[in-house]
Design a protein around this motif. Structure first.
Motif, short mmCIF file in Angstrom:
data_model
loop_
_atom_site.label_atom_id
_atom_site.label_comp_id
_atom_site.label_asym_id
_atom_site.label_seq_id
_atom_site.Cartn_x
_atom_site.Cartn_y
_atom_site.Cartn_z
N MET A 141 0.86 -1.18 0.00
CA MET A 141 0.00 0.00 0.00
C MET A 141 0.90 1.24 0.00
O MET A 141 1.83 1.34 0.78
CB MET A 141 -0.88 -0.02 1.25
N SER A 142 0.60 2.19 -0.88
CA SER A 142 1.40 3.40 -0.96
C SER A 142 1.12 4.31 0.24
O SER A 142 0.09 4.18 0.92
CB SER A 142 1.10 4.17 -2.25
N ILE A 143 2.02 5.22 0.50
CA ILE A 143 1.85 6.19 1.59
C ILE A 143 0.58 7.01 1.38
O ILE A 143 -0.17 7.24 2.32
CB ILE A 143 3.08 7.13 1.68
N GLU A 144 0.33 7.43 0.12
CA GLU A 144 -0.86 8.23 -0.17
C GLU A 144 -2.14 7.45 0.13
O GLU A 144 -3.08 7.98 0.71
CB GLU A 144 -0.87 8.70 -1.64
N THR A 145 -2.15 6.18 -0.28
CA THR A 145 -3.32 5.34 -0.03
C THR A 145 -3.52 5.13 1.46
O THR A 145 -4.64 5.22 1.97
CB THR A 145 -3.17 3.98 -0.75
N GLU A 146 -2.45 4.87 2.17
CA GLU A 146 -2.53 4.67 3.61
C GLU A 146 -2.99 5.95 4.32
O GLU A 146 -3.82 5.90 5.22
CB GLU A 146 -1.17 4.23 4.17
N ASN A 147 -2.49 7.09 3.88
CA ASN A 147 -2.91 8.37 4.47
C ASN A 147 -4.40 8.63 4.22
O ASN A 147 -5.11 9.10 5.11
CB ASN A 147 -2.09 9.53 3.91
#
Length: 155
Positions: free
Chosen positions: A1-7
């Motif tokens: 999971m990308s940082i943007e998706t996690e955020n």
């Protein structure tokens, strides 16, 4: 999971949790991804969650909402739209909002029925998600610049 998706995931969960923590809440529920996501997250944090769907008997949203409420294990109430109750509610909406736009009224009528029915103090919904997260099929395959323009215009 990308940082943007996690955020994004954390932001959505936090926003819902903050609003529903230990509360009795209603969800304006179509059975779709947006209201389903809101209901599933609220279920984890609210004292109770009841799903409300307004629509014609056996309409797609009503059938999907009932099916999804069972999958989520949440109580569900169908608020029927009938020939007898639509006109009085439309007149009431026009009186309250001052709008007579058929498009606006058609989108908001089911939510208005839900708002007039719920017992809970708080009502959650997923409206606007399609415009924010590319949820409409018309977005599929659009070039990036056209997609951005179309989503902005829809929002």
């Amino acid at each position: 999971m990308s940082i943007e998706t996690e955020n994004l995931e954390n932001a959505i969960i936090s926003a819902i949790r903050t609003q529903v923590q230990d509360q009795d809440v209603a969800v304006a529920f179509s059975g779709g991804l947006d209201s389903g996501l809101v209901a599933a997250i609220a279920k984890d944090y609210a004292r109770s969650v009841t799903l409300y769907t307004s629509g014609k008997d056996q309409s797609y949203d009503v059938v999907m909402a009932q099916e999804m409420s069972e999958r989520l294990g949440l109580p569900w109430l169908h608020i029927p739209l009938t020939e007898e109750n639509i006109e009085p509610r439309l007149r009431e909406m026009i009186s309250i909002t001052g709008t007579s736009s058929p498009l606006t009224l058609s989108f908001e009528l089911p939510l208005f029925f839900v708002c007039r029915t719920v017992r809970e103090k708080y009502i959650l919904g997923g409206q606007g998600s399609d415009e924010l997260f590319c949820g409409y099929s018309k977005y599929v395959g659009l070039p990036d610049d056209e997609l951005a323009r179309t989503m902005k215009a829809d929002l």
